[in-house]
Design an enzyme around this catalytic site. Structure first.
Site, mmCIF file in Angstrom:
data_model
loop_
_atom_site.group_PDB
_atom_site.id
_atom_site.type_symbol
_atom_site.label_atom_id
_atom_site.label_comp_id
_atom_site.label_asym_id
_atom_site.label_seq_id
_atom_site.Cartn_x
_atom_site.Cartn_y
_atom_site.Cartn_z
ATOM 1 N N PRO A 24 3.514 25.454 -29.356
ATOM 2 C CA PRO A 24 4.436 24.607 -28.594
ATOM 3 C C PRO A 24 3.637 23.580 -27.805
ATOM 4 O O PRO A 24 2.721 23.931 -27.060
ATOM 5 C CB PRO A 24 5.137 25.605 -27.650
ATOM 6 C CG PRO A 24 4.158 26.739 -27.506
ATOM 7 C CD PRO A 24 3.415 26.820 -28.803
ATOM 8 N N MET A 25 3.968 22.292 -27.965
ATOM 9 C CA MET A 25 3.243 21.213 -27.289
ATOM 10 C C MET A 25 4.233 20.163 -26.810
ATOM 11 O O MET A 25 4.973 19.598 -27.618
ATOM 12 C CB MET A 25 2.213 20.579 -28.240
ATOM 13 C CG MET A 25 1.103 21.523 -28.671
ATOM 14 S SD MET A 25 0.027 20.801 -29.934
ATOM 15 C CE MET A 25 1.037 21.002 -31.415
ATOM 16 N N VAL A 26 4.249 19.909 -25.518
ATOM 17 C CA VAL A 26 5.179 18.938 -24.943
ATOM 18 C C VAL A 26 4.967 17.566 -25.582
ATOM 19 O O VAL A 26 3.836 17.077 -25.668
ATOM 20 C CB VAL A 26 4.993 18.841 -23.415
ATOM 21 C CG1 VAL A 26 5.859 17.730 -22.837
ATOM 22 C CG2 VAL A 26 5.334 20.174 -22.759
ATOM 23 N N GLN A 78 10.684 27.472 -27.350
ATOM 24 C CA GLN A 78 10.039 27.906 -26.113
ATOM 25 C C GLN A 78 10.741 27.348 -24.888
ATOM 26 O O GLN A 78 10.994 26.145 -24.788
ATOM 27 C CB GLN A 78 8.564 27.498 -26.065
ATOM 28 C CG GLN A 78 7.858 28.115 -24.859
ATOM 29 C CD GLN A 78 6.425 27.710 -24.702
ATOM 30 O OE1 GLN A 78 6.135 26.585 -24.314
ATOM 31 N NE2 GLN A 78 5.503 28.618 -25.008
ATOM 32 N N CYS A 107 1.437 27.856 -19.481
ATOM 33 C CA CYS A 107 1.131 26.482 -19.077
ATOM 34 C C CYS A 107 0.304 26.477 -17.792
ATOM 35 O O CYS A 107 0.722 27.050 -16.780
ATOM 36 C CB CYS A 107 2.417 25.695 -18.858
ATOM 37 S SG CYS A 107 2.113 23.989 -18.335
ATOM 38 N N LYS A 146 4.307 33.893 -24.504
ATOM 39 C CA LYS A 146 2.979 33.293 -24.655
ATOM 40 C C LYS A 146 2.321 33.295 -23.283
ATOM 41 O O LYS A 146 2.847 32.708 -22.338
ATOM 42 C CB LYS A 146 3.082 31.866 -25.205
ATOM 43 C CG LYS A 146 1.741 31.198 -25.465
ATOM 44 C CD LYS A 146 1.938 29.850 -26.158
ATOM 45 C CE LYS A 146 0.602 29.210 -26.512
ATOM 46 N NZ LYS A 146 -0.154 28.736 -25.335
ATOM 47 N N ASN A 207 -4.481 32.484 -29.623
ATOM 48 C CA ASN A 207 -4.444 31.053 -29.369
ATOM 49 C C ASN A 207 -5.704 30.660 -28.599
ATOM 50 O O ASN A 207 -6.077 31.328 -27.646
ATOM 51 C CB ASN A 207 -3.186 30.698 -28.572
ATOM 52 C CG ASN A 207 -3.047 29.225 -28.263
ATOM 53 O OD1 ASN A 207 -2.571 28.843 -27.206
ATOM 54 N ND2 ASN A 207 -3.462 28.364 -29.178
ATOM 55 N N GLY A 208 -6.344 29.561 -29.041
ATOM 56 C CA GLY A 208 -7.528 29.067 -28.339
ATOM 57 C C GLY A 208 -8.802 29.264 -29.147
ATOM 58 O O GLY A 208 -8.963 30.254 -29.869
ATOM 59 N N GLU A 232 -4.610 21.756 -30.415
ATOM 60 C CA GLU A 232 -5.461 20.568 -30.486
ATOM 61 C C GLU A 232 -5.974 20.293 -31.893
ATOM 62 O O GLU A 232 -5.969 19.152 -32.358
ATOM 63 C CB GLU A 232 -6.635 20.691 -29.509
ATOM 64 C CG GLU A 232 -6.250 20.558 -28.052
ATOM 65 C CD GLU A 232 -5.732 19.157 -27.705
ATOM 66 O OE1 GLU A 232 -6.210 18.181 -28.312
ATOM 67 O OE2 GLU A 232 -4.854 19.054 -26.837
#
Length: 359
Positions: A24-26, A78, A107, A146, A207-208, A232
């Site tokens: 999920p990415m704004v 989300q 976040c 998350k 994640n990451g 990313e």
């Protein structure tokens, strides 16, 4: 195995046991972007974070920020917020158009601190557990979460187990603390993710620390998680999960086709093109200025086509910017835990990017 655990696994398998996840990415995991990543290997995608209170109070918010189509599945929506009633009401507004509702507990941005959601809500353990329990009791689709980690290992493990017990069906773990943000990103802690996977009984996503396809494979192997989520790396290379190196100029043109088909907003288009075309824009600064000032879909498309023609003879491997940036700084076998070392590595990465001689 109790009923909740069994149902969580039945749900995950019904989705097709997805392993490759679009985060999920704004303003950036919108429908058009989700669809291009699905074309190239993504097997589950998340909507951008949706604000539960605003969704329930604004007549236009849902229509503008929550868009999907029949091919956009499986899909997790989300939500962020700290009030169970707003979260429930917002979830009920979209539950028929997604496969699960995900609670944003990760976040790290300042706006999340002000609004008491994301990683800052993790400090309110009982409130988090109440939200998970009440959502599970009041909506038709599974609840997922998350999170980010705490500096304290035991505190992280205890919270993950409590969230599972509260009714979470899938837990995604970003292996960084909320303090590891912006100028202090540091290495991602896969070790704690592996421990969470070992101790929990529900599916766990990592994640990451993902920059390349080899990172995806190694993360699955080292952590034993059920899936890997990327943000990313996918933004620069929507074909990340295909395991192949695609020409980013071609991908940018493909994205524009999806953007037109699914009516992406200009702010979303512009953000994606700056990532996708990063290396070319460093060389052709006239196109960078043109992209920055573009206001219509057609003006953005013109930049994509012109830059593609200018870079027709450049090997596709040389079109990666962030990808190349991290080749010398891959996720280490033994995670670095010392904050000073993490900051030093980040500074080296920035120097590498500044001094990198793009071919």
């Amino acid at each position: 195995m109790d009923d909740h655990i069994q149902q969580a696994w039945q749900f995950y398998r019904k989705l097709g046991s997805p392993k490759f996840i679009c985060a999920p990415m704004v303003d950036q995991s919108e429908l058009a972007f989700r669809m291009i990543t699905r074309k190239y290997g993504t097997t589950l995608a998340y909507t951008p974070m949706l604000h539960s209170r605003i969704m329930t109070e604004s007549k236009s918010y849902k229509e503008e920020f929550f868009t999907t189509c029949p091919e956009d599945r499986p899909l997790f929506a989300q939500l962020c917020g700290h009030d169970p009633q707003f979260l429930i009401k917002a979830a009920q507004m979209i539950q028929d158009q997604c496969d699960a509702i995900d609670i944003n507990l990760g976040c790290p941005q300042g706006i999340a601190k002000k609004g008491l959601y994301g990683a800052y809500l993790l400090e309110k353990r009982e409130q988090v557990l109440t939200i998970v329990k009440e959502l599970k009791q009041n909506i038709k689709v599974p609840v997922t979460c998350k999170i980010r980690i705490f500096k304290d290992r035991n505190r992280t493990l205890d919270l993950a187990k409590d969230i599972q017990q509260a009714g979470c069906s899938i837990l995604t773990v970003h292996g960084r603390t909320k303090e590891q943000n912006k100028d202090f990103v540091g290495q991602c802690n896969w070790t704690i993710i592996a421990e969470i996977k070992q101790q929990l009984q529900i599916p766990v996503f990592a994640n990451g620390g993902i920059y390349t396809w080899s990172d995806v494979e190694r993360c699955l192997q080292e952590t034993k998680v059920d899936a890997v989520m990327s943000s990313e790396a996918l933004l620069e290379n929507p074909a990340l999960f295909s395991g192949q190196i695609k020409d980013l100029n071609d991908l940018a043109l493909e994205y524009m086709q999806f953007a037109k088909q699914y009516d992406a907003r200009i702010v979303e288009i512009k953000a994606h093109l700056f990532k996708l075309l990063y290396t070319g824009l460093q060389i052709h600064v006239d196109q960078r200025s043109k992209l920055a000032s573009a206001k219509t879909y057609e003006e953005h498309l013109e930049v994509v086509i012109e830059l593609k023609n200018k870079r027709a003879d450049v090997p596709k491997e040389n079109k990666f910017g962030w990808y190349k940036r991290y080749q010398n700084f891959k996720q280490p076998q033994n995670n670095i835990k010392d904050d000073e070392k993490q900051e030093n590595i980040l500074q080296q990465q920035d120097l590498l990017l500044i001094n990198y001689d793009i071919q």
